[in-house]
Design a protein around this motif. Sequence first.
Motif, PDB file in Angstrom:
ATOM      1  N   GLU A 131       0.850  -1.191   0.000  1.00 22.85           N
ATOM      2  CA  GLU A 131       0.000   0.000   0.000  1.00 22.85           C
ATOM      3  C   GLU A 131       0.889   1.246   0.000  1.00 22.85           C
ATOM      4  O   GLU A 131       1.625   1.481   0.952  1.00 22.85           O
ATOM      5  N   TYR A 132       0.803   2.036  -1.053  1.00 22.22           N
ATOM      6  CA  TYR A 132       1.658   3.216  -1.177  1.00 22.22           C
ATOM      7  C   TYR A 132       0.837   4.420  -1.619  1.00 22.22           C
ATOM      8  O   TYR A 132      -0.056   4.302  -2.466  1.00 22.22           O
ATOM      9  N   THR A 133       1.158   5.569  -1.030  1.00 25.41           N
ATOM     10  CA  THR A 133       0.436   6.804  -1.325  1.00 25.41           C
ATOM     11  C   THR A 133       1.421   7.870  -1.789  1.00 25.41           C
ATOM     12  O   THR A 133       2.489   8.053  -1.192  1.00 25.41           O
ATOM     13  N   VAL A 134       1.064   8.542  -2.868  1.00 31.44           N
ATOM     14  CA  VAL A 134       1.849   9.664  -3.386  1.00 31.44           C
ATOM     15  C   VAL A 134       0.944  10.890  -3.362  1.00 31.44           C
ATOM     16  O   VAL A 134      -0.135  10.883  -3.960  1.00 31.44           O
ATOM     17  N   THR A 135       1.372  11.929  -2.668  1.00 29.57           N
ATOM     18  CA  THR A 135       0.546  13.133  -2.574  1.00 29.57           C
ATOM     19  C   THR A 135       1.142  14.263  -3.415  1.00 29.57           C
ATOM     20  O   THR A 135       2.360  14.374  -3.564  1.00 29.57           O
ATOM     21  N   ALA A 136       0.246  15.097  -3.930  1.00 31.19           N
ATOM     22  CA  ALA A 136       0.631  16.266  -4.730  1.00 31.19           C
ATOM     23  C   ALA A 136       1.622  15.909  -5.826  1.00 31.19           C
ATOM     24  O   ALA A 136       2.665  16.545  -5.988  1.00 31.19           O
ATOM     25  N   ALA A 137       1.299  14.879  -6.572  1.00 34.64           N
ATOM     26  CA  ALA A 137       2.199  14.408  -7.630  1.00 34.64           C
ATOM     27  C   ALA A 137       1.926  15.140  -8.939  1.00 34.64           C
ATOM     28  O   ALA A 137       0.781  15.356  -9.324  1.00 34.64           O
ATOM     29  N   MET A 138       3.000  15.524  -9.612  1.00 36.11           N
ATOM     30  CA  MET A 138       2.899  16.075 -10.960  1.00 36.11           C
ATOM     31  C   MET A 138       3.371  14.993 -11.916  1.00 36.11           C
ATOM     32  O   MET A 138       4.559  14.695 -12.023  1.00 36.11           O
ATOM     33  N   LEU A 139       2.435  14.361 -12.592  1.00 32.27           N
ATOM     34  CA  LEU A 139       2.739  13.236 -13.460  1.00 32.27           C
ATOM     35  C   LEU A 139       2.034  13.431 -14.803  1.00 32.27           C
ATOM     36  O   LEU A 139       0.881  13.039 -14.971  1.00 32.27           O
ATOM     37  N   PRO A 140       2.709  14.053 -15.753  1.00 32.03           N
ATOM     38  CA  PRO A 140       2.090  14.338 -17.060  1.00 32.03           C
ATOM     39  C   PRO A 140       1.552  13.092 -17.762  1.00 32.03           C
ATOM     40  O   PRO A 140       0.628  13.209 -18.574  1.00 32.03           O
ATOM     41  N   ASP A 141       2.130  11.922 -17.449  1.00 33.67           N
ATOM     42  CA  ASP A 141       1.635  10.689 -18.068  1.00 33.67           C
ATOM     43  C   ASP A 141       0.178  10.438 -17.713  1.00 33.67           C
ATOM     44  O   ASP A 141      -0.555   9.796 -18.471  1.00 33.67           O
ATOM     45  N   PHE A 142      -0.239  10.950 -16.547  1.00 34.50           N
ATOM     46  CA  PHE A 142      -1.611  10.742 -16.084  1.00 34.50           C
ATOM     47  C   PHE A 142      -2.483  11.983 -16.291  1.00 34.50           C
ATOM     48  O   PHE A 142      -3.604  11.897 -16.773  1.00 34.50           O
ATOM     49  N   SER A 143      -1.928  13.127 -15.870  1.00 33.98           N
ATOM     50  CA  SER A 143      -2.727  14.349 -15.932  1.00 33.98           C
ATOM     51  C   SER A 143      -1.820  15.574 -15.860  1.00 33.98           C
ATOM     52  O   SER A 143      -0.707  15.511 -15.345  1.00 33.98           O
ATOM     53  N   ALA A 144      -2.327  16.683 -16.376  1.00 31.30           N
ATOM     54  CA  ALA A 144      -1.593  17.950 -16.285  1.00 31.30           C
ATOM     55  C   ALA A 144      -1.825  18.606 -14.935  1.00 31.30           C
ATOM     56  O   ALA A 144      -1.178  19.605 -14.597  1.00 31.30           O
ATOM     57  N   LYS A 145      -2.733  18.026 -14.157  1.00 30.67           N
ATOM     58  CA  LYS A 145      -3.065  18.579 -12.845  1.00 30.67           C
ATOM     59  C   LYS A 145      -2.337  17.812 -11.739  1.00 30.67           C
ATOM     60  O   LYS A 145      -1.896  16.693 -11.922  1.00 30.67           O
ATOM     61  N   THR A 146      -2.240  18.451 -10.573  1.00 32.91           N
ATOM     62  CA  THR A 146      -1.656  17.789  -9.413  1.00 32.91           C
ATOM     63  C   THR A 146      -2.591  16.687  -8.939  1.00 32.91           C
ATOM     64  O   THR A 146      -3.811  16.886  -8.852  1.00 32.91           O
ATOM     65  N   MET A 147      -2.014  15.531  -8.609  1.00 29.43           N
ATOM     66  CA  MET A 147      -2.828  14.370  -8.242  1.00 29.43           C
ATOM     67  C   MET A 147      -2.323  13.733  -6.950  1.00 29.43           C
ATOM     68  O   MET A 147      -1.143  13.836  -6.612  1.00 29.43           O
TER      69      MET A 147
END
Length: 242
Positions: free
Chosen positions: A99-115
């Motif tokens: 179980e792993y959590t990533v907060t406030a990620a900037m990942l262009p592969d998924f979205s242009a928004k913070t996730m």
Amino acid sequence: MLQFSTFRETSHLSAAFLLSQRLFSVVKLLIFVCLLLGASSLGQALQAQEATERLIEVEKKKALNGFEIEITAASETAEAALLNWLKEKKLKYKGKKGEYTVTAAMLPDFSAKTMDLYFFLTEKKGKITLALVGTLGYDLAINSKDYPAEASNIKKWLNEFAPKVADLERQMKLEAAMAQLADLEKEQKKIQSNQESLQKSIEDYKKKIAQAETDLEKGKGDLEEKSKQIAELQKTISQLQK
């Protein structure tokens, strides 16, 4: 001495036979793994798992929309691949095994928004599943209806990640089998060297035995000659004493 050498030779021959059996088993494993590797692309094309969308429990009594896919590999391999991907993407994560959590990620592969990303690796009845929940805000979980682009990107990533993990496991098995084969080949060379040494020793002993047998026969003749000389001398001494 010859019997002892023969015993040692027999022992090494037995060791060589057992080693050859182990080598044969490893070679069969290598062939099997190579066939799997060769057929992996075709197999994945025909039976590739597709990511599905459903509610996923992110914490007790709380479920959010997410995506999941079944992975054909050991859970340890899947987890290692996931953690490696997180490191490659330079994503800081928290959590425990599976179980792993990533907060406030900037990942262009998924979205242009913070996730925020929530990864879950579970194993049930021998099946490994990777689930991923992505949120664009507090509990605003990505779903195909409201966020079709992000949902499509996540499903695409899962669909590509799963076969990579399967390939990684096959490659790991191949490397392990090749390492085992290399070790066995070293053992084989050592036994072969010992056998050659033993064979040379046996040949040397045979030569020594042959020479000893020749010397023994010669000694018998010399012994008979000395016995005759002694008898004649004793006879002469007896006559002189009369």
